[in-house]
Design an enzyme around this catalytic site. Structure first.
Site, short mmCIF file in Angstrom:
data_model
loop_
_atom_site.label_atom_id
_atom_site.label_comp_id
_atom_site.label_asym_id
_atom_site.label_seq_id
_atom_site.Cartn_x
_atom_site.Cartn_y
_atom_site.Cartn_z
N ARG A 197 0.82 -1.21 0.00
CA ARG A 197 0.00 0.00 0.00
C ARG A 197 0.86 1.26 0.00
NH1 ARG A 197 -3.77 -1.09 5.07
NH2 ARG A 197 -1.73 -1.79 5.84
N LYS B 188 -1.07 -19.43 5.30
CA LYS B 188 -2.11 -19.83 6.24
C LYS B 188 -2.05 -18.90 7.45
CE LYS B 188 -2.74 -24.12 7.20
NZ LYS B 188 -2.30 -25.37 7.83
N LYS C 25 10.59 -27.00 6.36
CA LYS C 25 11.73 -27.32 7.23
C LYS C 25 12.29 -28.70 6.89
CE LYS C 25 10.17 -24.54 11.18
NZ LYS C 25 11.36 -23.70 11.31
N GLU D 294 6.80 -21.12 22.21
CA GLU D 294 7.38 -19.81 21.88
C GLU D 294 7.68 -19.06 23.17
OE1 GLU D 294 5.50 -18.05 17.99
OE2 GLU D 294 3.87 -18.66 19.34
N ASP E 200 -4.34 -20.09 15.71
CA ASP E 200 -3.09 -19.56 15.18
C ASP E 200 -2.04 -20.64 14.99
OD1 ASP E 200 -1.32 -17.40 14.39
OD2 ASP E 200 -0.33 -17.66 16.32
N HIS F 116 0.07 -25.08 12.19
CA HIS F 116 1.30 -25.86 12.11
C HIS F 116 1.16 -27.25 12.74
CE1 HIS F 116 2.99 -22.21 10.72
NE2 HIS F 116 3.09 -21.63 11.91
N LYS G 4 2.52 -19.25 24.05
CA LYS G 4 3.44 -18.12 24.09
C LYS G 4 3.95 -17.90 25.50
CE LYS G 4 1.58 -15.58 20.13
NZ LYS G 4 2.84 -15.73 19.37
#
EC number: 1.1.1.49
Length: 490
Positions: A46, A145, A179, A213, A232, A237, A335
Site C-alpha cells: 500500500r 495460512k 523445514k 514460543e 493460530d 502448524h 506463548k
C-alpha cells in the site's frame, strides 16, 4: 528448469515476512543459480514509494536477515536489479491495471502471485487480479495460512480463490512443511525398515507434539486477540505435524498421494464434545513473569484490556482408525513459555517382560521405555532413547541406564548450508510442485476439528487459566498427561 515461472509478484512486500524470509530466500536461490534468466520480482504494497527506495529497503533487509557469511554486497546489487515495485491498494482497479501493465509480456513466462497479507485480503486480491485479467492457466497463487477463521470462512475464501485459479495452481503455505526435519519425517518413516513396523498402536503408547514460543504479542495485537493459540498454531502448524506423524504410507512421493493420506488423518480426528472439554483440553493465558531472567508483562497488560483469548492450549487428541486406535496424541503450544522449541516425541511401550527385574541397582524398575525425539527447532536433531548397560563388573547387580543415539543434522551435514524453509517453498511454487503445500480439503478438514473444540469450550464454559510467563502453562496441562501416567517431555 523449462517449466519454471519467470515472474513472482509479492503482495505485502513491505511487510515483515517479506523482508525476513521471502527476499532473503529469493536472494539465496538466485545466488545458487536456481532462478531462470530474466527472472523478475515485483513487490507490491500500500505504501507509495519509488523503485529505488524499495530496492534500498530490500538490500538493507538482506544485510540484516541473511545468515552470517551469506550476504555479499556485489551479489545483492545484482539481485535487487531484478526487483520492481508497484503500489496496489486492494479495491482500487486502477492499481491492479498498473500492475498488469508493469508485468506486460512477462506474463507469457508464467506469473506466481504470493500473498503475504492478512487472510482477510485473500479474496479481495484475487478479485482484483481476476478483474485485471491477471489470472489464467499460466498463473499460480500462494497464500500464507491460516485460510479463514473457521470452517465457514475458510470455505468462503477457498471458493473465491477457486473462481480464478484451478486447485492445482493454488499453493497454501505452511512454512513448517519447508523445514528439513519436517520433510525428514517422511524419510524417517518410509525410508527405513527399522521403524515403520512399530509405528502403530501395538508398539506406541502415546505421541507428544510441542510447539513452544518465548515471545508474547510482538506487534500482533490486532490479529492475535480473538484468534488465540488454537487457531493460530494448532490449526496452522501442529495439525500438519500430526498428519505427517500419523499418515499411512502413500503409494508414491507425489503431491496427490502424500496429501490424500494427510487428509485421511485429519478426517479421522475424534471431534471434541462438551463432555470431553474438561478432560481433554486446557486453555491458558500468560500473566506477568520472566523470560530468560527478564521481566515481561502479562497478556492483558500487553493488550491493554482483559480478554479470554488463549495464549496456551494443551489437547489430548485421538485418531479413530486401525493404526492409532486409543493412542493419545498430546498437543501443546503457547506463548511466553520457558524455551523456543518445536518437538515431536514418540513414546514406545514398555517391554512386555523384563528379564532384569530385581537385578538393577538403586531402582526397582530399571527398564525405561524407548522414545524417539524429533527436534525441529531451534536445532534440528533426531534422538532415539535406548537402554544400555552401565560399564562395570556387575558384582552388585546389573546397572542399566537410558542412553541417546543422536542424529544431529547440523553435524551430519556440517558442510551443507542449512536452507531457509521458504527457499524450498518458493522454488516449488515457481516449478509448480504442490507436495509441500496444503490442499483445500486438508484446510477444511482441519477447521472442522478445530471448530468442534471451540464449540465444546463454549458449551462447557472452559475458561483461559492463568499461567506465569516463563512456565510450561497452567498446572492443569500437567494433569492432562499425568492422569494417564505420562509426563510432558520438557
Amino acid at each position: 528448469m523449462a517449466d519454471i515461472y519467470r515472474t513472482i509478484v509479492i503482495f505485502g512486500a513491505t511487510g515483515d515476512l517479506a523482508h525476513r524470509m521471502l527476499f532473503p530466500s529469493l536472494y539465496n536461490l538466485d545466488a545458487d543459480g536456481l532462478l531462470p534468466e530474466g527472472f523478475t520480482i515485483i513487490g507490491s504494497g500500500r505504501t507509495k514509494q519509488d523503485e529505488a527506495a524499495f530496492r534500498e529497503d530490500v538490500n538493507a533487509a538482506l544485510e540484516k536477515f541473511l545468515g552470517e557469511g551469506c550476504y555479499d554486497a556485489a551479489r545483492a546489487a545484482v539481485f535487487v536489479e531484478k526487483i520492481r515495485y508497484c503500489p496496489v491498494s486492494v479495491g482500487d482497479e486502477g492499481d491492479f491495471s498498473a500492475l498488469r501493465d508493469m508485468i506486460g509480456d512477462a506474463a507469457d513466462g508464467g506469473i506466481a502471485f504470493y500473498l503475504s497479507t492478512p487472510p482477510s485480503l485473500f479474496a479481495p486480491v484475487v478479485k482484483g487480479l481476476q478483474a485485471a485479467g491477471l489470472t489464467g492457466p499460466n498463473t499460480r497463487i500462494a497464500m500464507e495460512k491460516p485460510i479463514g477463521q473457521d470452517l465457514v470462512s475458510s470455505r468462503a475464501v477457498n471458493a473465491a480463490v477457486a473462481e480464478a485459479f484451478d486447485e492445482s495452481h493454488v499453493f497454501r503455505v505452511d512454512h513448517y512443511l519447508g523445514k528439513e526435519t519436517v520433510q525428514n519425517l517422511l524419510i524417517l518413516r518410509f525410508g527405513n525398515m527399522l521403524l515403520e513396523p512399530l509405528w502403530n498402536a501395538n508398539a506406541i503408547e502415546h505421541v507428544q507434539i510441542t510447539v513452544a514460543e518465548t515471545v508474547g504479542l510482538e506487534g500482533r495485537v490486532s490479529y492475535y486477540d480473538g484468534v488465540g493459540a488454537l487457531k493460530d498454531m494448532v490449526q496452522n502448524h501442529v495439525l500438519q505435524l500430526l498428519a505427517l506423524v500419523a499418515m499411512e504410507p502413500p503409494a508414491r512421493y507425489d503431491a496427490a498421494a502424500v496429501r490424500d493420506e494427510k487428509v485421511k488423518v485429519l478426517r479421522s480426528l475424534r471431534p471434541m464434545t462438551r463432555a470431553d472439554a474438561a478432560q481433554c483440553s486446557v486453555k491458558g493465558q500468560y500473566v506477568a513473569g520472566a523470560i530468560n531472567g527478564q521481566p515481561v508483562k502479562g497478556y492483558a497488560d500487553e493488550l491493554g484490556t482483559t480478554s479470554d483469548t488463549e495464549t496456551f492450549v494443551a489437547l489430548k487428541a485421538f485418531i479413530d482408525n486401525w493404526r492409532w486406535k486409543n493412542v493419545p496424541f498430546y498437543i501443546r503450544t503457547g506463548k511466553r513459555l520457558p524455551s523456543r522449541q518445536s518437538e515431536i516425541l514418540i513414546q514406545f511401550k514398555q517391554v512386555p517382560h523384563s528379564i532384569f527385574s530385581g537385578k538393577g541397582r538403586g531402582t526397582t524398575s530399571p527398564l525405561e521405555a524407548n522414545a524417539l525425539i524429533i527436534r525441529l527447532q531451534p536445532e534440528e536433531n533426531i534422538r532415539m532413547q535406548l537402554m544400555a548397560k552401565q560399564p562395570g563388573l556387575d558384582r552388585d547387580g546389573i546397572d542399566l541406564k537410558q542412553v541417546g543415539l543422536d542424529v544431529s543434522l547440523s553435524t551430519a551435514f556440517a558442510k551443507t548450508r542449512r536452507r531457509i524453509a521458504y527457499e524450498r517453498l518458493l522454488l516449488d511454487l515457481l516449478e509448480g510442485d504442490t507436495t509441500l503445500f496444503v490442499r483445500r480439503d486438508e484446510v477444511e478438514a482441519a477447521w472442522a476439528w478445530i471448530d468442534s473444540i471451540h464449540a465444546a469450550w463454549a458449551e462447557a464454559g472452559v475458561p483461559a487459566r492463568p499461567y506465569t510467563a516463563g512456565t510450561w502453562g497452567p498446572s492443569a496441562a500437567i494433569a492432562l498427561t499425568e492422569r494417564d501416567g505420562a509426563t510432558w517431555h520438557d
